[in-house]
Design an enzyme around this catalytic site. Structure first.
Site, PDB file in Angstrom:
ATOM      1  N   ASP A 144      -4.717   8.833  10.665  1.00 59.02           N
ATOM      2  CA  ASP A 144      -3.328   8.439  10.900  1.00 59.02           C
ATOM      3  C   ASP A 144      -2.818   8.830  12.284  1.00 59.02           C
ATOM      4  O   ASP A 144      -3.080   9.924  12.767  1.00 59.02           O
ATOM      5  CB  ASP A 144      -2.418   9.083   9.849  1.00 59.02           C
ATOM      6  CG  ASP A 144      -2.583   8.425   8.493  1.00 59.02           C
ATOM      7  OD1 ASP A 144      -3.090   7.287   8.456  1.00 59.02           O
ATOM      8  OD2 ASP A 144      -2.225   9.045   7.486  1.00 59.02           O
ATOM      9  N   GLU A 177       0.881  -1.183   0.000  1.00 64.90           N
ATOM     10  CA  GLU A 177       0.000   0.000   0.000  1.00 64.90           C
ATOM     11  C   GLU A 177       0.905   1.215   0.000  1.00 64.90           C
ATOM     12  O   GLU A 177       1.796   1.325   0.847  1.00 64.90           O
ATOM     13  CB  GLU A 177      -0.836   0.044   1.278  1.00 64.90           C
ATOM     14  CG  GLU A 177      -1.858  -1.056   1.399  1.00 64.90           C
ATOM     15  CD  GLU A 177      -2.530  -1.007   2.773  1.00 64.90           C
ATOM     16  OE1 GLU A 177      -2.368  -0.017   3.509  1.00 64.90           O
ATOM     17  OE2 GLU A 177      -3.194  -1.985   3.117  1.00 64.90           O
TER      18      GLU A 177
END
Lengths: 394, 248
Positions: free
Chosen positions: B55, B44
């Site tokens: 995140d 990814e």
């Protein structure tokens, strides 16, 4: 596309899948609990007895004389804790309590929403975390102290520009981290559906009251002016007048050092459609979609996005949005203070500064102009005292 | 076979996540060039973004550093256009970056440089219709993220899913504490009953031990934060060796 989540082309729910159940839960709770007679009665009682509503619609006589038009102030600065923010923070925190939540979290720029949420949490006996950027924590030190005194934990964010954008991103992350147990009290008409709609409805009390008060005084408003960062005080006052096309609505953004420089937070003036903090709206961004840094002397307007309903009202041209600079804002703050004995917040002073642009252009007799004084300026005294033209704040 | 499913063929997939351009564009090019020699089956690639709401600190900081270094969507495409490795690659990308580029343009250019699918952490089912249709038309995968908090939505989510299922192993941002294992296993078991797609678990998987536990009940383990940390410390053969040890 979940069409009910949109205002025209703007709105939606751009949020991690982990948090979607919390939005579903909130939508349901707002529909069932938030619309119930008992909730509304309890909230109205608190707004009256605790917040101090209705706030007055004050005729600013000396400023009217100065500008040659009739100026009225909607005095949200007279709310408990000093700003319109408590209307919404109290309503959301009451909803959180009724949903069985034990903790609320919030983001804050100028500190007013943080103080309002910490106040509501103290009143209702809930835990409270407030996310605040390091720069804002410094320029609004007194509000940080107030939040801590009220029992809230202030989480100071040291990433990026260390202002409201970063605090909001961190608050969303913090919310997702504790998604099953905490309630996120969003401070403006921003974020994923149903927040922009719910916050608008909790703030529309401002405009509903103003409309009634104008009717009592037998006055027809020609203009309604409010400052716009995320845009909750503006939507709060505009909503009551949206259907009456004879009332001109003006949203005033933070022009910082000027809209022709990169140092501003004039989202609707300079931005374009994009996605930020869970919503599709108009955003200050570069060609690749990177969110741009924003600059304003006002910690509360220092935000690169705007509520999706404002983006829609801009799109359909129902509201006109313009920007005023830091310097124009400070001049308006000083003028209002001297002529009216009212020290408005730096945020509200942007709306006042627009009088300088609007009034000289008005022809055909005196106009009735309502300005929403969204908050009081006590928190801003250091910023005003230390203000220097051309300084980059935020 | 160079599609996503090949990564899961006959084995449990090792899935890595890196931030494009961190710690530098040269590092990323080197890492991708070495991919065929590595134990990673599927990669990814995160396009760095200024406001990544899903995140944790490590990935957020890596992204901000890459942006500081001038990395943007075009830079990432340019890196990938030169790649020689055959292993499947997907993008992990926040929706505003796609929206700003233009959905069709973004998909066309992704396809041209061999990207096989998209993971979009801030695009839930409710907002995915347009992207889904374009992906389908271009034979690219739209990989769904499903969390223990959204398991009740899985049936609906799976109607627009392909490639593999990304089961979120931690309630919260990347690098956070893993969800209690029983709850996670239960979710993965349910997802496997509902779909023929392989189920990989990501978020909260940091160590070799975490990976081995995940292998017992899922079709793949996704490592992001730890791999980004390794990319910041090592390069070349040394990095390959560290990655091998992590997944071993």
């Amino acid at each position: 596309m979940n069409t009910k989540a949109y205002f025209g082309k703007f709105g939606g729910q751009f949020i991690p899948e982990t948090a979607m159940f919390a939005l579903e839960e909130l939508e349901e709770a707002y529909k069932i609990i938030g619309q119930s007679k008992q909730f509304k009665e309890e909230l109205n009682e608190l707004l009256k007895e605790y917040v101090g509503r209705p706030t007055p619609l004050y005729h600013a006589k000396r400023l009217s004389e100065y500008y040659g038009h009739e100026i009225y102030f909607k005095r949200e600065d007279l709310n408990h804790t000093g700003a319109h923010k408590l209307n919404n923070a109290l309503a959301q925190t009451l909803l959180a309590k009724k949903m069985g939540k034990k903790k609320v979290i919030a983001e804050t720029g100028a500190g007013q929403h943080g103080v309002a949420t910490a106040t509501a949490a103290a009143l209702l006996g809930l835990e409270c975390d407030v996310y605040m950027g390091e720069v804002d924590a410094k320029r609004q030190e007194l509000n940080l102290f107030r939040m801590e005194l009220l029992g809230a934990k202030v989480v100071v964010i040291k990433e990026g520009l260390r202002t409201l954008k970063e605090a909001t991103t961190a608050a969303i992350q913090g919310w997702v981290n504790e998604i099953e147990s905490v309630f996120y009290v969003i401070g403006s008409v921003v974020g994923p559906y149903p927040y922009p709609l719910m916050v608008r409805n909790f703030q529309r009390v401002i405009g509903d009251e103003a409309k009634k008060q104008l009717a009592t005084k037998n006055i027809k408003a020609d203009y309604v002016i409010a400052c716009v960062g995320g845009g909750s005080n503006a939507i709060g006052i505009f909503t009551a007048f949206l259907d009456d096309e004879s009332v001109e609505l003006r949203g005033v953004e933070a022009g910082g050092l000027g809209v022709d420089t990169p140092y501003n937070a004039a989202t609707l003036t300079k931005g374009r459609a994009g996605i930020i903090h869970g919503m599709k709206t108009i955003v200050l961004q570069d060609k690749y979609g990177k969110i741009l840094p924003v600059h304003s002397i006002s910690a509360g307007l220092d935000y690169p996005g705007v509520g999706p309903e404002h983006a829609h009202l801009f799109d359909i041209k129902r509201v006109k949005y313009e920007a005023v600079s830091d310097d124009e804002c400070i001049k308006a703050l000083k003028l209002t203070t001297k002529l009216e004995g009212i020290i408005p917040a730096i945020e509200s002073s942007h709306a006042l500064a627009y009088l300088d642009k609007l009034c000289p252009k008005l022809k055909n007799g005196k106009k009735n102009i309502v300005v929403n004084i969204s908050g009081r300026g006590d928190k801003d005294m250091d910023s005003v005292r230390n203000y220097k033209k051309g300084t980059i704040y935020g | 076979m160079d599609n996503i499913q090949s990564a899961f063929k006959n084995k449990n997939a090792n899935i890595g996540y890196i931030v494009a351009g961190y710690p530098s564009v040269e590092h990323t090019i080197e890492f991708i060039d070495n991919l065929d020699k590595s134990v990673i089956d599927l990669l990814e690639i995160g396009i760095p973004y200024s406001d990544p709401i899903a995140d944790g600190k490590v990935i957020l900081d890596a992204g901000l550093e890459a942006i500081e270094n001038g990395v943007n969507t075009d830079t990432v495409f340019e890196i990938l256009e030169k790649r020689t490795s055959k292993k499947p690659i997907v993008f992990l990308v926040y929706y505003n970056l796609i929206y700003a580029y233009g959905l069709s343009n973004f998909i066309q250019r992704s396809k041209k440089c061999g990207i096989q699918g998209f993971i979009i952490p801030d695009m839930p089912y409710e907002e995915s219709e347009e992207m889904f249709k374009l992906c389908k038309k271009n034979d690219l995968s739209l990989i769904p993220l499903i969390s223990v908090t959204s398991e009740h939505r899985a049936k609906k989510l799976l109607t627009r899913s392909s490639g593999f299922i990304y089961a979120i192993g931690a309630i919260g941002v990347t690098g956070g504490e893993q969800t209690p294992l029983n709850r996670l296993k239960h979710m993965v078991g349910d997802l496997k009953k509902m779909s023929d797609l392989p189920v990989a678990v990501g978020f909260g998987i940091r160590t070799n031990e975490d990976i081995n536990i995940t292998r017992e009940y899922a079709d793949g383990a996704i490592v992001g934060t730890s791999l980004v940390e390794l990319c910041g410390k090592f390069r070349g053969e040394y990095l390959l060796e560290e990655v091998k040890e992590l997944f071993n």
